[in-house]
Design a protein around this motif. Structure first.
Motif, mmCIF file in Angstrom:
data_model
loop_
_atom_site.group_PDB
_atom_site.id
_atom_site.type_symbol
_atom_site.label_atom_id
_atom_site.label_comp_id
_atom_site.label_asym_id
_atom_site.label_seq_id
_atom_site.Cartn_x
_atom_site.Cartn_y
_atom_site.Cartn_z
ATOM 1 N N PHE A 1 0.850 -1.197 0.000
ATOM 2 C CA PHE A 1 0.000 0.000 0.000
ATOM 3 C C PHE A 1 0.879 1.238 0.000
ATOM 4 N N ARG B 1 -2.833 2.810 8.002
ATOM 5 C CA ARG B 1 -1.636 2.827 7.148
ATOM 6 C C ARG B 1 -0.713 3.993 7.508
ATOM 7 N N THR C 1 -3.437 -4.465 3.449
ATOM 8 C CA THR C 1 -4.033 -4.381 2.111
ATOM 9 C C THR C 1 -5.526 -4.110 2.281
#
Ligand code: DAV
Length: 370
Positions: free
Chosen positions: A98, A128, A162
């Motif tokens: 990512f 993230r 992900t």
């Protein structure tokens, strides 16, 4: 390094006398770009929707002023305070799985670092933008490693994050609070069970027992990972159905001393999860109401940061200065209240418990729920 080194890291619970703590910094904090797990937490009517980038400098300066004052207040009480070293949070995070445009910040340390006895464990995290956040604390971890021959520096397996980690149902713009409450009551959260995920702030330490919130930032596999990682502990999964945005346990369930816990009255611990406390005569009391009707500008957290307090010892607690109802309740419960001005730093990720991480509390690992 030598075997004459002394113990630097030791903390088994949330209330034993605090001697050494990390206080976060607001330096270079960013509002991260949109991403699945973070968006699920931003309230639908929030002023933060759709904007991202470095936080305005004057808000960073103000938050740092308050965090510095809090650090000096603690130091004046004889508590050693360490501060993280900010990395450049404007650097995008890119892995083979990512990428995201910016990072978050070095606030709040409680989300990233879990101290259990002589160990400090870097959580997997589940956003993230927070994948590299542990780097802000690495200089301190290295120092403790050199100074303390018993210190165990651990890092949980980095997650891949992900799209398989997030339920797409949570990605629509308008879900509505009613549906959110239904979903969270059914334990249908934004994170899937793809791989172990947890934030350190979902964990409360009660000596031999760890109580972990299952919610947006911690999944059941994350809790199972903690169970296997701490084989000498009992690890209990809890959830709080009344919260439409369940992240982090520390504005929901707040132990003050052995036998006494505050519970957010809108996020009650379900009856069937109370057994271990009831059997051992622990009292779970409703916390006082927050003093504010709304969070400050550009803030992720709810008004319940009122109960995000830092316990200095079983008779002394830091409460945010404007949270007068919470302070009054502490007084009635027999706690001495230390007022701390922190509200203008709330936007950087939380209150007095959030913006700190334990390094040393006196005391040993006790069994409070035999
Ligand atoms: O109520 O928004 C905030 C917890 C931050 N560690 C809330 C949870």
């Amino acid at each position: 390094m030598s075997d004459t080194g002394k113990t630097i890291v030791n903390s088994w619970n949330e209330w034993d006398p605090l001697r050494h703590v990390i206080v976060g910094r607001a330096d270079d904090c960013h509002i991260p770009a949109e991403e699945p797990a973070l968006d699920a937490k931003v309230p639908e009517d929030s002023d933060m929707r759709g904007q991202w980038g470095r936080r305005p400098q004057e808000t960073i300066d103000r938050a740092n002023e308050l965090l510095n004052n809090f650090a000096s207040q603690l130091e004046k009480r004889g508590i050693r305070v360490d501060r993280p070293t900010s990395i450049d949070h404007s650097v995008p995070v890119e892995t083979p799985d990512f990428s995201t445009e910016s990072q978050f910040g070095c606030m709040p340390p409680r989300d990233v670092l879990l101290t259990v006895g002589s160990e400090m464990l870097e959580a997997t995290m589940s956003y993230r933008c927070r994948w590299f956040e542990y780097l802000n604390y690495r200089p301190l971890m290295q120092k403790y490693f050199e100074e303390d021959p018993k210190f165990r520096h651990e890092s949980a397996p980095k997650p891949r994050l992900t799209d398989a980690d997030y339920h797409p149902d949570y990605l629509s713009e308008k879900i509505g609070v009613e549906k959110r409450l239904k979903w969270t009551a059914e334990k249908f959260f934004v994170t899937t069970e793809e791989e172990p995920l947890f934030d350190a702030a979902d964990v409360l330490r009660f000596g031999r027992d760890l109580v972990v919130q299952h919610g947006f930032t911690t999944n059941l596999k994350g809790i199972e990972w903690l169970r296997r990682h701490f084989p000498d502990h009992r690890v209990h999964a809890v959830n709080f159905p009344g919260d439409p945005y369940p992240i982090h346990i520390d504005a929901t369930f707040t132990p003050l001393r052995p036998g006494l816990i505050l519970n957010n009255p809108q996020r009650r611990l379900p009856d069937e999860q109370r057994e271990m406390f009831q059997k051992n005569d622990w009292q779970i009391v409703d916390s006082a109401q927050p003093a504010h009707n709304a969070p400050p500008p550009l803030c992720y957290s709810s008004t319940w940061l009122s109960m995000n307090v830092l316990v200095l010892d079983p008779k002394t607690v830091c409460v945010e200065k404007s949270e007068v109802y919470q302070a009054e309740q502490m007084d009635k419960l027999g706690m001495e209240v230390v007022e701390v001005d922190l509200r203008d730093a709330y936007a950087f990720g939380g209150g007095l418990h959030c913006c700190t991480a334990d390094v040393y509390r006196e005391g040993v690992c006790e069994d409070y729920f035999p």
